[in-house]
Motif scaffolding. Structure first.
Motif, PDB file in Angstrom:
ATOM      1  N   VAL B  34       0.851  -1.191   0.000  1.00  0.00           N
ATOM      2  CA  VAL B  34       0.000   0.000   0.000  1.00  0.00           C
ATOM      3  C   VAL B  34       0.890   1.244   0.000  1.00  0.00           C
ATOM      4  O   VAL B  34       1.588   1.504   0.977  1.00  0.00           O
ATOM      5  CB  VAL B  34      -0.911   0.019   1.247  1.00  0.00           C
ATOM      6  CG1 VAL B  34      -1.851   1.204   1.193  1.00  0.00           C
ATOM      7  CG2 VAL B  34      -1.687  -1.271   1.353  1.00  0.00           C
ATOM      8  N   PRO B  35       0.885   2.022  -1.088  1.00  0.00           N
ATOM      9  CA  PRO B  35       1.841   3.132  -1.193  1.00  0.00           C
ATOM     10  C   PRO B  35       1.393   4.421  -0.499  1.00  0.00           C
ATOM     11  O   PRO B  35       1.268   5.448  -1.131  1.00  0.00           O
ATOM     12  CB  PRO B  35       1.966   3.333  -2.703  1.00  0.00           C
ATOM     13  CG  PRO B  35       0.640   2.933  -3.231  1.00  0.00           C
ATOM     14  CD  PRO B  35       0.116   1.863  -2.326  1.00  0.00           C
ATOM     15  N   THR B 108      13.958   4.999  -6.441  1.00  0.00           N
ATOM     16  CA  THR B 108      12.538   5.112  -6.089  1.00  0.00           C
ATOM     17  C   THR B 108      12.076   3.910  -5.260  1.00  0.00           C
ATOM     18  O   THR B 108      11.272   4.051  -4.352  1.00  0.00           O
ATOM     19  CB  THR B 108      11.668   5.228  -7.353  1.00  0.00           C
ATOM     20  OG1 THR B 108      12.077   4.230  -8.283  1.00  0.00           O
ATOM     21  CG2 THR B 108      11.822   6.587  -8.002  1.00  0.00           C
ATOM     22  N   GLY B 109      12.626   2.716  -5.570  1.00  0.00           N
ATOM     23  CA  GLY B 109      12.217   1.520  -4.833  1.00  0.00           C
ATOM     24  C   GLY B 109      12.709   1.525  -3.402  1.00  0.00           C
ATOM     25  O   GLY B 109      12.079   0.958  -2.508  1.00  0.00           O
ATOM     26  N   LEU B 154       5.550   9.389  -1.337  1.00  0.00           N
ATOM     27  CA  LEU B 154       5.508   7.950  -1.591  1.00  0.00           C
ATOM     28  C   LEU B 154       4.672   7.592  -2.832  1.00  0.00           C
ATOM     29  O   LEU B 154       5.123   6.785  -3.647  1.00  0.00           O
ATOM     30  CB  LEU B 154       5.006   7.212  -0.340  1.00  0.00           C
ATOM     31  CG  LEU B 154       5.317   5.727  -0.292  1.00  0.00           C
ATOM     32  CD1 LEU B 154       6.799   5.466  -0.439  1.00  0.00           C
ATOM     33  CD2 LEU B 154       4.819   5.125   1.009  1.00  0.00           C
ATOM     34  N   PRO B 155       3.478   8.175  -3.007  1.00  0.00           N
ATOM     35  CA  PRO B 155       2.746   7.895  -4.248  1.00  0.00           C
ATOM     36  C   PRO B 155       3.534   8.258  -5.510  1.00  0.00           C
ATOM     37  O   PRO B 155       3.465   7.549  -6.522  1.00  0.00           O
ATOM     38  CB  PRO B 155       1.497   8.775  -4.132  1.00  0.00           C
ATOM     39  CG  PRO B 155       1.304   8.968  -2.678  1.00  0.00           C
ATOM     40  CD  PRO B 155       2.668   8.953  -2.067  1.00  0.00           C
ATOM     41  N   ARG B 156       4.312   9.335  -5.455  1.00  0.00           N
ATOM     42  CA  ARG B 156       5.130   9.712  -6.622  1.00  0.00           C
ATOM     43  C   ARG B 156       6.190   8.660  -6.887  1.00  0.00           C
ATOM     44  O   ARG B 156       6.402   8.243  -8.028  1.00  0.00           O
ATOM     45  CB  ARG B 156       5.825  11.056  -6.370  1.00  0.00           C
ATOM     46  CG  ARG B 156       4.938  12.254  -6.501  1.00  0.00           C
ATOM     47  CD  ARG B 156       5.702  13.483  -6.103  1.00  0.00           C
ATOM     48  NE  ARG B 156       6.133  14.278  -7.236  1.00  0.00           N
ATOM     49  CZ  ARG B 156       5.358  15.173  -7.845  1.00  0.00           C
ATOM     50  NH1 ARG B 156       4.127  15.365  -7.446  1.00  0.00           N
ATOM     51  NH2 ARG B 156       5.826  15.876  -8.844  1.00  0.00           N
ATOM     52  N   PHE B 157       6.878   8.246  -5.828  1.00  0.00           N
ATOM     53  CA  PHE B 157       7.930   7.246  -5.991  1.00  0.00           C
ATOM     54  C   PHE B 157       7.338   5.941  -6.514  1.00  0.00           C
ATOM     55  O   PHE B 157       7.926   5.262  -7.354  1.00  0.00           O
ATOM     56  CB  PHE B 157       8.654   7.016  -4.655  1.00  0.00           C
ATOM     57  CG  PHE B 157       9.787   7.972  -4.428  1.00  0.00           C
ATOM     58  CD1 PHE B 157       9.606   9.338  -4.572  1.00  0.00           C
ATOM     59  CD2 PHE B 157      11.042   7.514  -4.076  1.00  0.00           C
ATOM     60  CE1 PHE B 157      10.657  10.223  -4.374  1.00  0.00           C
ATOM     61  CE2 PHE B 157      12.104   8.391  -3.873  1.00  0.00           C
ATOM     62  CZ  PHE B 157      11.904   9.732  -4.021  1.00  0.00           C
ATOM     63  N   TYR B 158       6.165   5.595  -5.968  1.00  0.00           N
ATOM     64  CA  TYR B 158       5.511   4.354  -6.386  1.00  0.00           C
ATOM     65  C   TYR B 158       5.133   4.438  -7.866  1.00  0.00           C
ATOM     66  O   TYR B 158       5.350   3.480  -8.627  1.00  0.00           O
ATOM     67  CB  TYR B 158       4.278   4.128  -5.518  1.00  0.00           C
ATOM     68  CG  TYR B 158       3.587   2.815  -5.748  1.00  0.00           C
ATOM     69  CD1 TYR B 158       4.210   1.621  -5.395  1.00  0.00           C
ATOM     70  CD2 TYR B 158       2.320   2.755  -6.307  1.00  0.00           C
ATOM     71  CE1 TYR B 158       3.583   0.410  -5.595  1.00  0.00           C
ATOM     72  CE2 TYR B 158       1.679   1.544  -6.502  1.00  0.00           C
ATOM     73  CZ  TYR B 158       2.318   0.377  -6.147  1.00  0.00           C
ATOM     74  OH  TYR B 158       1.693  -0.832  -6.342  1.00  0.00           O
ATOM     75  N   ALA B 159       4.580   5.582  -8.277  1.00  0.00           N
ATOM     76  CA  ALA B 159       4.179   5.761  -9.678  1.00  0.00           C
ATOM     77  C   ALA B 159       5.386   5.591 -10.604  1.00  0.00           C
ATOM     78  O   ALA B 159       5.321   4.896 -11.624  1.00  0.00           O
ATOM     79  CB  ALA B 159       3.560   7.140  -9.875  1.00  0.00           C
TER      80      ALA B 159
END
Lengths: 164, 399
Positions: B34-35, B108-109, B154-159
């Motif tokens: 869950v990001p 990003t990971g 976090l949502p940006r990195f996940y994207a």
């Protein structure tokens, strides 16, 4: 139109297609990055001012209700407080080098990340920190100690405030 | 030279296999991750506790990423030494772009687990990007989604990590393989696939033996944690110490020079001796700086895993909160115990554990019991109470 011309026009069209799809994406990412959160409560209440008695720095956690993008939340930040005669002083714990939190040592402070050292006034002594520790404004109102919490960009010789 | 070319081919096959393993293991992690900054850590912890294929694929992902960086770097080095950079310009630039996108995927990971290492490591990386005068701060803001780490980071990195960069990397890899199709045909498809399968099984075996690390939950108020870069960037970290007074040398000048040098390699025909010396210097510099960084950190204590830290915390809580009544050895002979009317039970005795389930114990710690046992639900988190229950069973329950 021969084959060569057709290929050239296809190339141009492909480039236009890529630009037309990528540009709005980049603009969207840029827009959300530049959006500033509304300034929350500026002054944090740190309790009775008389409780700060010591001339040595003491660690305190302040909590301020602020807006973090789409949610309102209580944010906790670390500050150091001390009494100097009648006046109270506050320092942000955020290291001005890369943003880790400094910890107190015998005289002054040290950052665990890259070993920047500061004296008891927050002045940079050795290590990579480009400026002194950031001082925070203090005032006493009806016996309560109020600190104006602000964050500044790390890595710069001058103070550049992050929040609006 | 034939040896170097052969090595280059082998490294290429290995890199493609690792990429496949990373892509598929990433798919295995996605249904439980869950990001968001509040849930990311717990979702990773859940996968870890669940064990099985999910936890195994996380180990494949973490180990595979580390291996792909080294294999990619060695592939580039072998390509350069073989003198192929000016001969095959297109392949050289495609490989460089692929390596760059792999590094960006690692960057990003790295934040996604949101443990101590992820949080502090990313914080410091942004601090370093920001010292690149002029371009640094806007680049950092663009990636981070604001002037400081916030809920949208976090949502940006996940994207980037699962939605954008894998496509870029896959397209670059596909272009490289397409260009090399004639050479691959001469080796033979069956032989290539057999090699890839063998390498994949070796990676799986290694991953089964090396579970992926997870440090304690990110604690933004921590003043003790010492973050360190991934092993493949220790050399840059060490180099940064020598140019402390001019941080832009490390953050801007060196990366720019390195990029210029690898691009220039495609436009200059150098003698074999020169190429070998340059590659040797790169390897020696890497090993030397990495060694020095490790030597400087020799006194640094090992970083505990989430479980180790929680166990230590339970021991600390027992000493601080429980032992004044229950006694250090659980006999019920603490200094406060004498003041009670009823005896404090002996946790070493079988009677204490009769009918004592984990639920009852948790309830007693959280809400208190009888007249003398206070409630600790406000002082301890649910996770700490769980750890305390496990610790008490381990320490006192008669075998």
């Amino acid at each position: 139109m021969n084959r060569r011309e057709l290929l050239d026009s296809a190339r141009g069209l492909a480039a236009a297609l890529v630009a037309a799809t990528a540009l709005p994406v980049l603009l969207s990412w840029w827009r959300t990055a530049r959006a500033k959160d509304p300034a929350g409560k500026a002054w944090a209440d740190l309790g009775a001012a008389s409780k700060v008695e010591d001339a040595a720095w003491q660690r305190r956690t302040l909590s301020l209700e602020r807006v973090n993008r789409w949610r309102r939340e209580l944010q906790e930040d670390v500050v150091y407080l001390r009494r100097k005669g009648d006046a109270l002083e506050a320092l942000s714990a955020i290291c001005p080098h890369t943003g880790c939190l400094v910890k107190p040592r015998a005289e002054g402070f040290e950052c665990p990340c890259h070993k920047s050292r500061f004296d008891a006034e927050g002045t940079s002594l050795e290590g990579p920190a480009p400026r002194p520790l950031d001082r925070l404004e203090c005032k006493v109102e009806r016996g309560r100690l109020l600190v104006r919490y602000r964050r500044f960009r790390p890595g710069l010789p001058q103070q550049d405030p992050i929040d609006s | 030279m034939k040896l170097v070319s052969g090595l280059r081919g082998g490294l290429g096959v290995l890199a493609a296999t690792l990429f496949l393993a990373l892509l598929t293991s990433g798919w295995g992690l996605m249904p439980s991750y869950v990001p968001t900054d509040r849930e990311a850590f717990d979702s990773v912890l859940y996968l870890r506790k669940l064990g099985g294929a999910g936890a195994f694929l996380r180990a494949v992902h973490v180990l595979g990423a580390s291996l792909l960086v080294s294999v990619g770097a060695l592939y580039l080095l072998a390509t350069y030494v073989a003198g192929a950079a000016p001969r095959e310009k297109r392949a050289w630039f495609l490989a460089l772009a692929l390596f760059g996108s792999v590094l960006f995927l690692c960057f990003t990971g790295f934040l996604l687990p949101m443990d101590q290492n992820a949080y502090w490591g990313t914080l410091v990386r942004f601090g370093i990007i920001e010292t690149a005068s002029g371009v640094g701060p806007p680049a950092a803001d663009f990636l981070r989604g604001g002037g400081a780490l916030n809920a949208s980071t976090l949502p940006r990195f996940y994207a980037l990590h699962v939605g954008i960069l894998p496509f870029v990397a896959a397209a670059l890899l596909a272009a490289l393989l397409w260009d090399a199709r004639e050479r691959l045909k001469t080796i033979g498809l069956s032989r290539l696939l057999a090699t890839a399968l063998l390498l994949l099984l070796v990676l799986y075996a290694l991953s089964a033996a090396l579970p992926a690390p997870l440090e304690p939950r990110a604690a933004p108020g921590d003043t003790e944690y010492v973050p360190r870069p991934e092993w493949y960037f220790l050399w840059l970290f060490q180099f940064g110490k020598y140019v402390e007074a001019w941080p832009w040398v490390r953050s801007l000048l060196l990366p720019a020079l390195a990029a210029a040098a690898v691009v220039a390699a495609a436009f200059r025909t150098q003698s074999e001796t020169t190429r070998r010396s340059v590659a040797g210097a790169v390897v020696v510099g890497f090993v030397l700086l990495t060694g020095l960084a490790r030597y400087d950190d020799r006194a640094l204590p090992a970083k505990p895993s989430h479980e180790q830290a929680l166990r230590a915390r339970a021991g600390f809580l027992f000493k601080e909160e429980c032992s004044s009544c229950h006694g250090e050895t659980g006999k019920g002979d603490g200094t406060q115990a004498k003041t009670f009317d009823l005896a404090v039970p002996d946790m070493n005795g079988a009677a204490f554990w009769k009918d004592q389930g984990d639920d009852r114990m948790r309830d007693a710690i959280r809400n208190g019991k009888g007249e003398d046992m206070p409630a600790f639900g406000k002082k301890m988190t649910a996770e700490e109470i769980d750890a305390l229950v496990v610790m008490l069973g381990d320490r006192f329950r008669p075998k």
